[in-house]
Motif scaffolding. Structure first.
Motif, short mmCIF file in Angstrom:
data_model
loop_
_atom_site.label_atom_id
_atom_site.label_comp_id
_atom_site.label_asym_id
_atom_site.label_seq_id
_atom_site.Cartn_x
_atom_site.Cartn_y
_atom_site.Cartn_z
N ASP A 1 0.86 -1.19 0.00
CA ASP A 1 0.00 0.00 0.00
C ASP A 1 0.89 1.23 0.00
N ILE A 2 1.01 1.85 -1.17
CA ILE A 2 1.89 3.02 -1.28
C ILE A 2 1.12 4.33 -1.10
N GLY A 3 -0.16 4.23 -0.81
CA GLY A 3 -0.96 5.43 -0.56
C GLY A 3 -1.25 6.19 -1.84
N SER A 4 -1.41 7.47 -1.70
CA SER A 4 -1.76 8.34 -2.82
C SER A 4 -0.57 8.50 -3.76
N VAL A 5 -0.86 8.49 -5.06
CA VAL A 5 0.15 8.73 -6.09
C VAL A 5 -0.34 9.87 -6.97
N ASP A 6 0.48 10.90 -7.10
CA ASP A 6 0.17 12.04 -7.96
C ASP A 6 1.25 12.17 -9.02
N VAL A 7 0.84 12.43 -10.25
CA VAL A 7 1.79 12.64 -11.33
C VAL A 7 1.49 13.99 -11.97
#
Length: 131
Positions: free
Chosen positions: A65-71
């Motif tokens: 579980d890497i949490g939130s990902v924003d690009v």
């Protein structure tokens, strides 16, 4: 039968309406008046493919579980309005520790859009985890 079926129609001008697999509607406008341009759609599609690929890659390295990902995508056009470069700045909520770069590279291999693009147009990717 093909895996992907798209019906695209342009009644006039430069706006194309597409129905994808008989279900999803997408409007693309070369002039960015009635919808995003093809290059804008490609940039968004690339990020939309890369994020799940990053999650799969992280999971393969034990980060379930890497949490939130924003690009944040930055793309440049040449004088002919062809894509010249694409850069991704990726922020991942959880730390990927010393495996960041390995995960980035595996995600590139997993991402279907990355595989489909010309080598010189592949995104340059920077990543911050634990943000």
């Amino acid at each position: 039968m093909a895996d992907i079926e798209v019906e695209s129609t342009c009644e006039e001008g430069y706006t194309v309406e597409s129905i994808i697999n008989g279900e999803w509607e997408l409007i693309v406008d070369a002039l960015s008046e009635n919808g995003p341009s093809p290059n804008e759609v490609l940039a968004a599609d690339y990020a939309s493919c890369y994020i799940p690929a990053l999650r799969v890659a992280a999971d393969k390295y034990g980060h379930e579980d890497i949490g939130s990902v924003d690009v944040e995508v930055a793309a440049g056009l040449d004088e002919d309005d062809d894509l010249e470069y694409i850069d991704f700045h990726v922020e991942v909520e959880e730390s990927l520790a010393d495996e960041e770069q390995d995960i980035v590279e595996l995600a590139e291999d997993i991402c279907h859009v990355h595989s489909a693009l010309q080598d010189d147009l592949h995104a340059e990717i920077t990543i911050e985890s634990g943000v």
